[in-house]
Design a protein around this motif. Structure first.
Motif, PDB file in Angstrom:
ATOM      1  N   GLU A   1      43.852  87.430 118.074  1.00 50.17           N
ATOM      2  CA  GLU A   1      42.609  86.918 117.491  1.00 50.17           C
ATOM      3  C   GLU A   1      42.813  85.511 116.928  1.00 50.17           C
ATOM      4  O   GLU A   1      41.993  84.615 117.113  1.00 50.17           O
ATOM      5  CB  GLU A   1      42.140  87.863 116.385  1.00 50.17           C
ATOM      6  CG  GLU A   1      40.908  87.403 115.625  1.00 50.17           C
ATOM      7  CD  GLU A   1      39.637  87.468 116.468  1.00 50.17           C
ATOM      8  OE1 GLU A   1      38.629  86.889 116.049  1.00 50.17           O
ATOM      9  OE2 GLU A   1      39.666  88.101 117.544  1.00 50.17           O
TER      10      GLU A   1
ATOM     11  N   SER B   1      29.391  81.760 120.155  1.00 50.70           N
ATOM     12  CA  SER B   1      29.482  83.199 120.422  1.00 50.70           C
ATOM     13  C   SER B   1      29.791  84.011 119.167  1.00 50.70           C
ATOM     14  O   SER B   1      29.360  85.151 119.030  1.00 50.70           O
ATOM     15  CB  SER B   1      30.563  83.460 121.477  1.00 50.70           C
ATOM     16  OG  SER B   1      31.809  82.970 121.028  1.00 50.70           O
ATOM     17  N   ARG B   2      30.536  83.426 118.219  1.00 52.79           N
ATOM     18  CA  ARG B   2      30.952  84.181 117.032  1.00 52.79           C
ATOM     19  C   ARG B   2      30.090  83.901 115.808  1.00 52.79           C
ATOM     20  O   ARG B   2      30.268  84.533 114.763  1.00 52.79           O
ATOM     21  CB  ARG B   2      32.407  83.854 116.698  1.00 52.79           C
ATOM     22  CG  ARG B   2      33.391  84.346 117.759  1.00 52.79           C
ATOM     23  CD  ARG B   2      34.781  83.833 117.450  1.00 52.79           C
ATOM     24  NE  ARG B   2      35.762  84.381 118.382  1.00 52.79           N
ATOM     25  CZ  ARG B   2      36.543  85.425 118.121  1.00 52.79           C
ATOM     26  NH1 ARG B   2      36.432  86.028 116.942  1.00 52.79           N
ATOM     27  NH2 ARG B   2      37.410  85.864 119.010  1.00 52.79           N
TER      28      ARG B   2
ATOM     29  N   GLU C   1      43.040  83.017 119.751  1.00 52.90           N
ATOM     30  CA  GLU C   1      41.725  82.718 120.318  1.00 52.90           C
ATOM     31  C   GLU C   1      40.930  81.801 119.394  1.00 52.90           C
ATOM     32  O   GLU C   1      40.287  80.838 119.848  1.00 52.90           O
ATOM     33  CB  GLU C   1      40.968  84.020 120.560  1.00 52.90           C
ATOM     34  CG  GLU C   1      39.618  83.788 121.243  1.00 52.90           C
ATOM     35  CD  GLU C   1      38.897  85.090 121.564  1.00 52.90           C
ATOM     36  OE1 GLU C   1      37.753  85.027 122.035  1.00 52.90           O
ATOM     37  OE2 GLU C   1      39.487  86.166 121.345  1.00 52.90           O
ATOM     38  N   LEU C   2      40.999  82.113 118.062  1.00 51.31           N
ATOM     39  CA  LEU C   2      40.298  81.244 117.111  1.00 51.31           C
ATOM     40  C   LEU C   2      40.893  79.830 117.103  1.00 51.31           C
ATOM     41  O   LEU C   2      40.164  78.846 116.962  1.00 51.31           O
ATOM     42  CB  LEU C   2      40.371  81.851 115.703  1.00 51.31           C
ATOM     43  CG  LEU C   2      39.417  83.014 115.422  1.00 51.31           C
ATOM     44  CD1 LEU C   2      39.684  83.590 114.042  1.00 51.31           C
ATOM     45  CD2 LEU C   2      37.961  82.557 115.539  1.00 51.31           C
TER      46      LEU C   2
ATOM     47  N   ASP D   1      30.104  78.753 115.574  1.00 52.24           N
ATOM     48  CA  ASP D   1      30.501  78.948 116.955  1.00 52.24           C
ATOM     49  C   ASP D   1      29.358  79.545 117.767  1.00 52.24           C
ATOM     50  O   ASP D   1      28.570  80.348 117.242  1.00 52.24           O
ATOM     51  CB  ASP D   1      31.736  79.849 117.031  1.00 52.24           C
ATOM     52  CG  ASP D   1      32.259  79.967 118.444  1.00 52.24           C
ATOM     53  OD1 ASP D   1      32.703  78.957 119.003  1.00 52.24           O
ATOM     54  OD2 ASP D   1      32.195  81.080 118.994  1.00 52.24           O
TER      55      ASP D   1
ATOM     56  N   ILE E   1      31.736  80.903 111.115  1.00 55.94           N
ATOM     57  CA  ILE E   1      33.124  81.284 110.827  1.00 55.94           C
ATOM     58  C   ILE E   1      33.515  80.661 109.506  1.00 55.94           C
ATOM     59  O   ILE E   1      33.381  79.454 109.293  1.00 55.94           O
ATOM     60  CB  ILE E   1      34.061  80.815 111.955  1.00 55.94           C
ATOM     61  CG1 ILE E   1      33.631  81.454 113.288  1.00 55.94           C
ATOM     62  CG2 ILE E   1      35.509  81.161 111.641  1.00 55.94           C
ATOM     63  CD1 ILE E   1      34.436  80.974 114.472  1.00 55.94           C
TER      64      ILE E   1
END
Length: 990
Positions: free
Chosen positions: A728, A773-774, A731-732, A771, A777
């Motif tokens: 994770e 998609s997320r 990816e971040l 983001d 954050i």
């Protein structure tokens, strides 16, 4: 003066005198001129008969032409007297005169064919242009009126046109011949002047006829024509008239320039003549003028094309010669010639090997350009029609290539001579050196005969085996070779002598005089056929110490040279070995990685020597903290591995690692300094033996990464979920890197208010990441990722630049009475060129530095080093304001408050929260002390994270200057700031 020249001058004088008589116009003079013409024609025939080949034919035809013309003139005169018509046209005389004219034109054409070395359209264009200009003048001045006159009969016009056409054709040939450059013999010049005189005489006759005048001018000029032809025939250079001159490159000459000037001027002048104004006269004038203009355009076009082609070839010639100069030998130049020729001349060059070529377009290559060729090599330039410019450049290229090859060959010869001389010197020196080296070298040289007896042994045998050389001569070597190796040595020698190999190498043991065993490397060379040696030469090298060193080096391959613990490669092998044993014994294997936190500060602050001593001490302490069976390794700079192979439980392994961390944190004294460290560890257990050494190192490193993120200074045991967390984070990290590149980050601004009035006094810039998609954050998530991935510096620079640009924009709109705070991480502050980057951002954005406050976390200041002090002073010198962020959380020290000058002191929220409870009097006293301390130092205090009115009330009572928190404002977008600045608070806490 020579007789030939005297004769010529006398002859020309007679011609001039005769012409003078002719100009008198008397019948006697005319008779003399006819006789003179006949005499000259006979003289020309006699002179021509004395020559041979084309010269003979040329002069005989000239003589016949002159005889026919003069005979035709006499006949025409007789017919005129008989008919009463002066110079009747046409008449029987034309049967003589017309062939004479044609013969003269044919001779001119023959001379042109001999004289012109190649087809030259440019010369024809010049001749045609000049001839048409003359025709245009003749047309406008006389011929137009003659053609249109009612008194002119058609047959008279036809025969006149025929004669004029032949004359102008001959004139064009003469101009073409005159335009050909090159050597001109005297007879050639005399013949050319005679031809021009003939043309002028005939034109004068035509003009006289058109005007109705007599032909005295024509008759007056004819003696000169015949006299000049007579002189040309009898001149010593008469035979040269039939010799083809060498081709000469044509250039822009006075003749060609004059031709063009006359051709341009004639049409303009002709338009002024009366004949050019009539119908047919105007048509003829315009038609001939257009022809002249077309010829001039064609001539200029061809001139430009020719110049461009020659310039291009010359440019390529220079490049090709430069390329040949860079080659190393004449053989390489020969190989490069075809390509160079093709580059200069295109595909018009061929290379022929064989008999010598005879045409002028073949050039024999010099022998130094074609080494190794059995036959001569010729370079042929095609097409075969001559082109003097191409011939000149071609000859220049072959000549210069040969010169370059000569230079290369001379250089090679000199180099060979020097090399041979030096080689002879080296041979003599080598012979002396060899004798000295053999006797003084550390290697032993011995010679054995076919029976295995020693015939020679060098003195170095004393140093290698201890025996004098006299002890070997005449004996075999069985007494010195180790008894267990003697049998092998005999087989070794036998294989060599039987021809199995002519060069063998092997190692055997020998016994030294002192009884020790020496390992010797033997190299055998068969020199039985060499006079003076006649045996087997053995070179013996003592490799005992070399083999011992190699053994030590093999040990060094597995050991870290600084700490003398295992290195990473050897450690992985030990892990794999332990895991294999575990698969049999069913016991567990524990692996820990210990990392020294912020060890680079030791490097930067104390230098690499002190840092190395610290690492040695840390390795010693780790070794003392584990069991004898445990394995310690240094994995990289500040990272150590501990392998515990004998069945520790998870609790026991954690306790061992925790003890190691405690031992490491004890102060280390070196070079008079006491250095305190903190370490973090990751631990992994494997009980079934299914993993590999690489797998366990990876898992331990994952646990270490988790520990450094969540609980520095402690040990964290690996769990499977950590792998997902690492994925994770990776990816971040990738998403954050893309966000920085694509500018998907933005800044939000949280107001800082005056604690008394509630008005906005400053703003703090906060990074935000939305983001695709997320979603949103949190900074608490991506800021640590940026720090661990090395992107925090780039993120900090982006935040500072964005904030500065926004401050400038607000100032442009009239809002310039507040400051904006930007956070600077410890990583960014320690960057080598951070001051340069900050200075560039301030300069490029043109912001007022006094409106920017740099917030530095208090924990950065714990390392009270000259390095940090220098950076802080440099930031203040740029005009920036400085603030201590999170004050009270970083082991606050009055020493750094005294050493560093700050403008703002921000009280951490952890001290603000307890203020809402009246029972927490101790916390109030601490905050009060912070405020008083800041006031004493001349700094402004800012309380962070105020969310309750009670907290605000206490801080206001204690005298805090500014406040920040959700009680006042939440972080807002940049476009919301100006409306917020215009809000008038209803109360101090509004």
């Amino acid at each position: 003066m020579s007789k030939a020249k005297t004769w010529q001058i006398g002859l020309l004088g007679f011609v001039v005198a005769t012409a003078a008589i002719a100009l008198s116009g008397s019948e006697t003079a005319q008779a003399l001129m006819v006789l003179w013409s006949v005499f000259c024609s006979l003289g020309i025939a006699i002179a021509g008969s004395r020559l041979s080949g084309r010269a003979r034919r040329t002069y005989l035809l000239l003589a016949l032409s002159g005889f026919l013309v003069v005979t035709g003139a006499v006949v025409r005169t007789l017919i005129g007297e008989a008919t009463g018509v002066e110079q009747p046209l046409p008449s029987l005389a034309d049967l003589l005169t017309a062939p004479g004219y044609l013969l003269f034109a044919f001779v001119a054409l023959s001379v042109h064919r001999i004289r012109a070395t190649h087809k030259n359209l440019d010369a024809w264009l010049d001749a045609a242009t000049l001839t048409l200009a003359a025709v245009l003048i003749f047309w406008a001045a006389f011929l137009a009126d003659f053609v249109t006159s009612d008194s002119s009969a058609s047959d008279e016009i036809a025969i006149s046109t025929f004669y004029n056409g032949v004359v102008f054709g001959a004139a064009a040939l003469l101009v073409r011949i005159g335009a050909t450059p090159g050597y001109r013999p005297t007879s050639y010049t005399l013949m050319g002047v005679a031809g021009l005189s003939f043309v002028i005489a005939d034109i004068a006759g035509a003009v006289s006829g058109a005007l109705g005048a007599t032909l005295y001018i024509t008759l007056a000029l004819s003696p000169i024509v015949y006299g000049l032809l007579f002189a040309a025939a009898w001149h010593p250079s008469a035979a040269e008239i039939a010799e083809t001159p060498p081709p000469v490159e044509e250039r822009i000459s006075t003749f060609r320039f004059g031709t063009s000037a006359v051709a341009i001027a004639v049409p303009a002048v002709v338009t002024l003549l009366p004949a050019s104004q009539s119908g047919i006269g105007r048509f003829g004038t315009v038609f001939l003028s257009c022809l002249i203009a077309g010829l001039l355009v064609a001539r200029v076009t061809r001139l430009l094309q020719s110049h461009r082609a020659v310039t291009g070839m010359e440019s390529r010639l220079v490049e090709a010669l430069s390329s040949l100069t860079s080659l190393n030998s004449n053989a390489e130049i020969r190989e490069a010639l075809p390509q160079s020729c093709s580059y200069i001349f295109g595909p018009d060059v061929t290379f022929d090997t064989g008999a010598e070529q005879t045409d002028i377009h073949s050039t024999k290559l010099r022998s130094n350009l074609c080494p190794g060729e059995e036959n001569d090599v010729y370079v042929r330039l095609q097409p075969f029609s001559p082109d003097p410019a191409r011939e000149r450049i071609f000859s220049s290229f072959i000549r210069d290539a040969g010169a370059i090859a000569d230079a290369k060959r001379a250089t090679q010869v000199r180099a060979t001579q020097r090399s041979e001389a030096e080689a002879n010197k080296r041979i003599a020196a080598n012979e002396r050196r060899f004798r000295a080296l053999v006797q003084n070298a550390s290697d032993v040289v011995l010679v054995l005969n076919v029976k295995g007896h020693v015939t020679y042994m060098s003195d170095s045998a004393v140093k290698v085996l201890g025996y004098e050389t006299s002890a070997y001569v005449g004996k075999t070597l069985d007494w010195v070779v180790h008894e267990n190796d003697w049998g092998f040595a005999q087989g070794y020698m036998e294989a060599f002598l039987t021809g199995t190999s002519s060069h063998l190498e092997h190692e055997i043991r020998a016994v030294h005089l002192d009884g020790s065993i020496r390992l010797l490397d033997l190299v055998l060379t068969d020199m039985r056929h060499v006079e003076g040696i006649e045996g087997i030469v053995i070179n013996i090298t003592d490799v005992t110490e070399k083999r011992r060193l190699e053994s030590n080096l093999r040990d060094a391959e597995t050991t870290d040279p600084l700490t003398m613990q295992l290195n990473r490669t050897a450690f992985i092998r030990e892990i794999d070995t332990a895991l294999r044993r575990t698969s049999i014994s069913a016991s567990s294997v524990s692996l820990a990685i210990v990392n020294l936190d912020d060890f680079r500060l030791v490097n930067e602050g104390y230098g690499t020597v002190t840092a190395d001593q610290v690492l040695i001490e840390v390795a010693h302490r780790i070794r003392q903290s584990v069991r004898l069976d445990d394995i310690v390794a240094r994995l990289n700079g500040d990272e150590f591995g501990i392998l515990m192979p004998d069945g520790y439980s998870a609790f026991e392994a954690e306790r061992v690692v925790q003890r190691i961390l405690e031992d490491v944190t004890e102060p280390i004294t070196t070079n008079g300094r006491s250095i305190s460290l903190r370490a973090t560890a990751g631990l992994v257990l494997n009980g079934d033996g299914s993993a590999t050494g690489i797998d366990m190192l990876r898992d331990a490193d994952t646990a270490l990464d988790t520990a450094k993120t969540t609980s520095r200074g402690s040990v964290v045991l690996f769990e499977e979920a950590m792998g997902q967390e690492v994925s994770e984070r990776i990816e971040l990290r990738n998403l954050l890197q893309d966000a920085l590149k694509t500018k998907k980050l933005r800044l939000a601004y949280q107001p800082i208010v005056d604690i008394d009035t509630g008005e906005i006094a400053a703003l703090e810039a906060l990074s935000r990441w939305q983001d695709d998609s997320r979603g949103n954050i949190s900074p608490a998530t991506f800021i640590p990722i940026a720090e661990s991935a090395g992107m925090i510096t780039e993120l900090g620079e982006w935040a500072l630049r964005t904030a500065c640009e926004q401050v400038v924009e607000w100032a442009r709109q009239g809002y310039d009475d507040f400051t904006v705070s930007v956070n600077m991480s410890g990583h960014q502050l320690r960057e080598e060129n951070v001051i340069t980057k900050v200075s560039r951002i301030l300069r490029e954005t043109k912001v007022d530095p006094a409106r920017i406050t740099i917030e530095i976390t208090e924990s950065v200041l714990i390392d009270d080093t000259d390095f940090i002090a220098h950076r802080i002073r440099a930031l203040r010198e740029l005009g920036l304001r400085l603030a201590i962020d999170d004050f009270g959380t970083g082991y606050s020290s009055l020493s750094y408050l005294r050493r560093y000058e700050f403008d703002v002191l921000k009280i951490d929220r952890s001290f603000v929260i307890p203020l809402a409870d009246d029972a927490n009097k101790r916390e109030r006293e601490i905050v009060n002390a912070m405020i008083k301390l800041a006031q004493a130092l001349g700094a402004i205090t800012v309380a962070e994270g105020i969310e309750e009115a009670e907290e605000y009330g206490v801080l206001r009572t204690l005298g805090c200057d500014l406040a920040q928190g959700y009680l006042f404002w939440y972080p807002m977008e940049s476009y919301e700031v100006i409306p917020a600045l215009n809000v008038v608070p209803t109360s101090a806490a509004a």
